[in-house]
Design a protein around this motif. Sequence first.
Motif, PDB file in Angstrom:
ATOM      1  N   UNK A   1      10.162  23.673  54.171  1.00 36.33           N
ATOM      2  CA  UNK A   1       9.087  22.711  53.997  1.00 36.33           C
ATOM      3  C   UNK A   1       8.831  22.055  52.968  1.00 36.33           C
ATOM      4  N   UNK A   2       8.856  20.649  52.885  1.00 35.26           N
ATOM      5  CA  UNK A   2       8.881  19.673  51.776  1.00 35.26           C
ATOM      6  C   UNK A   2       7.709  19.248  51.422  1.00 35.26           C
TER       7      UNK A   2
ATOM      8  N   UNK B   1       9.588  17.407  43.610  1.00 37.84           N
ATOM      9  CA  UNK B   1       9.794  18.010  44.965  1.00 37.84           C
ATOM     10  C   UNK B   1       9.446  19.618  44.753  1.00 37.84           C
ATOM     11  N   UNK B   2       8.623  19.991  46.034  1.00 37.28           N
ATOM     12  CA  UNK B   2       8.188  21.290  46.103  1.00 37.28           C
ATOM     13  C   UNK B   2       8.765  21.691  47.374  1.00 37.28           C
ATOM     14  N   UNK B   3       9.661  22.601  47.554  1.00 31.83           N
ATOM     15  CA  UNK B   3      10.204  23.097  48.602  1.00 31.83           C
ATOM     16  C   UNK B   3      10.014  24.528  48.748  1.00 31.83           C
ATOM     17  N   UNK B   4       9.256  24.974  49.901  1.00 33.51           N
ATOM     18  CA  UNK B   4       9.090  26.450  50.354  1.00 33.51           C
ATOM     19  C   UNK B   4       9.884  26.762  51.614  1.00 33.51           C
ATOM     20  N   UNK B   5      10.673  27.679  51.500  1.00 30.29           N
ATOM     21  CA  UNK B   5      11.352  28.185  52.506  1.00 30.29           C
ATOM     22  C   UNK B   5      10.912  29.578  52.971  1.00 30.29           C
ATOM     23  N   UNK B   6      10.930  29.989  54.227  1.00 26.39           N
ATOM     24  CA  UNK B   6      10.751  31.340  54.374  1.00 26.39           C
ATOM     25  C   UNK B   6      11.479  31.767  55.895  1.00 26.39           C
TER      26      UNK B   6
ATOM     27  N   UNK C   1      19.670  30.026  49.996  1.00 21.46           N
ATOM     28  CA  UNK C   1      19.832  29.600  48.743  1.00 21.46           C
ATOM     29  C   UNK C   1      21.003  28.298  48.466  1.00 21.46           C
ATOM     30  N   UNK C   2      21.895  28.157  49.317  1.00 19.05           N
ATOM     31  CA  UNK C   2      22.784  27.154  49.553  1.00 19.05           C
ATOM     32  C   UNK C   2      22.081  25.992  49.821  1.00 19.05           C
ATOM     33  N   UNK C   3      21.287  26.097  51.037  1.00 10.62           N
ATOM     34  CA  UNK C   3      20.801  24.912  51.558  1.00 10.62           C
ATOM     35  C   UNK C   3      19.730  24.494  50.633  1.00 10.62           C
ATOM     36  N   UNK C   4      19.137  25.288  49.726  1.00  9.98           N
ATOM     37  CA  UNK C   4      17.956  24.666  48.741  1.00  9.98           C
ATOM     38  C   UNK C   4      18.638  23.992  47.759  1.00  9.98           C
ATOM     39  N   UNK C   5      19.623  24.459  47.211  1.00 14.38           N
ATOM     40  CA  UNK C   5      20.540  24.024  46.255  1.00 14.38           C
ATOM     41  C   UNK C   5      21.286  22.544  46.599  1.00 14.38           C
ATOM     42  N   UNK C   6      21.423  22.247  47.862  1.00 13.87           N
ATOM     43  CA  UNK C   6      21.831  21.236  48.255  1.00 13.87           C
ATOM     44  C   UNK C   6      20.899  19.837  48.299  1.00 13.87           C
TER      45      UNK C   6
END
Length: 312
Positions: A58-59, A126-131, A145-150
Amino acid sequence: MKAFAAAALGIVLSVQAAFAAEPVFPPASRIGLVPPEDMMISKRFSGFESEEKAAVINFVEMPPAAYAQLVNGLTKDALKRQGMSETSRETLKLGARTGVLIGGTMGGPVQGRKWVMAVKDEDLTALVIAQVRGGQDGYSDAQMQNALKSIALRGPVSMEEQISALPFRLGDKAGFRPVRVMAGNSVLFTDGPQDTIKAVEQPMVILAATLNVPVPPAERRSQFAHAALNSNQILKDIKVERSESFRFRGQDWHEIVAKAVEAESGQPIVVMQTIRFEPDRYVRMVGLTRVEQRDQNLPRFRTVIDGVDMNP
């Protein structure tokens, strides 16, 4: 010939990989990333999701000044109060941008893994929350983690494009103008020269849609509406004047009008909350006005929500 074919195939695969590695931006979002395989752009919020693997990214777009407050507030204790037990914390250097990535596990009724990332740019935080809910059957920690760092950030998107990406269509705006679209599913309107409103010096209208969620049964909708109003952190000392459920345009509605106090300034205000329920979604309008302008603005608030149509 075989060598040529192998080389050609290698070129094709390299080109495909290059395209696959391109960040994907949800409609009207300034935030994008390379999503994990099979994760699609969400129709419910700004970000990505996979129903099969019970995963979401979520962005949230925030002002640049919010970064320091965010990072300072993301303590282990603060996260724990929100149901997340921290297991990792990493400072990021993404080109000229800085960020922090926190990983952890979720307890309580929603078990699984969670990541919170904040990245600072010149004009955007940018705040990104992933679950990933459940056990380890979904995406691995490394994949998420790879997705978030991209993560990639792009320049401002026009207000027209942001509004066109909302899950609803606007009709009569009753003289209000949009000033901010939030999380891909909500929009803030006001009437007056200021885009940042303090102490409700200008009337405000917030429209937000929630899609593909359990809608409370009819007998619980009044309780649901009161809980939603009381959860609004900018209000205190809420005193309900009117609360009613009704049918309109073939749908169930619930509306509350109340007096309240704007928490930060102590300014007395009037709030109208109107929720329109559909079988698997609802749209909520919250209108705020100073007490002396209530007779002028309450009918305008209703005009706005009455003119909203949900996208198919």
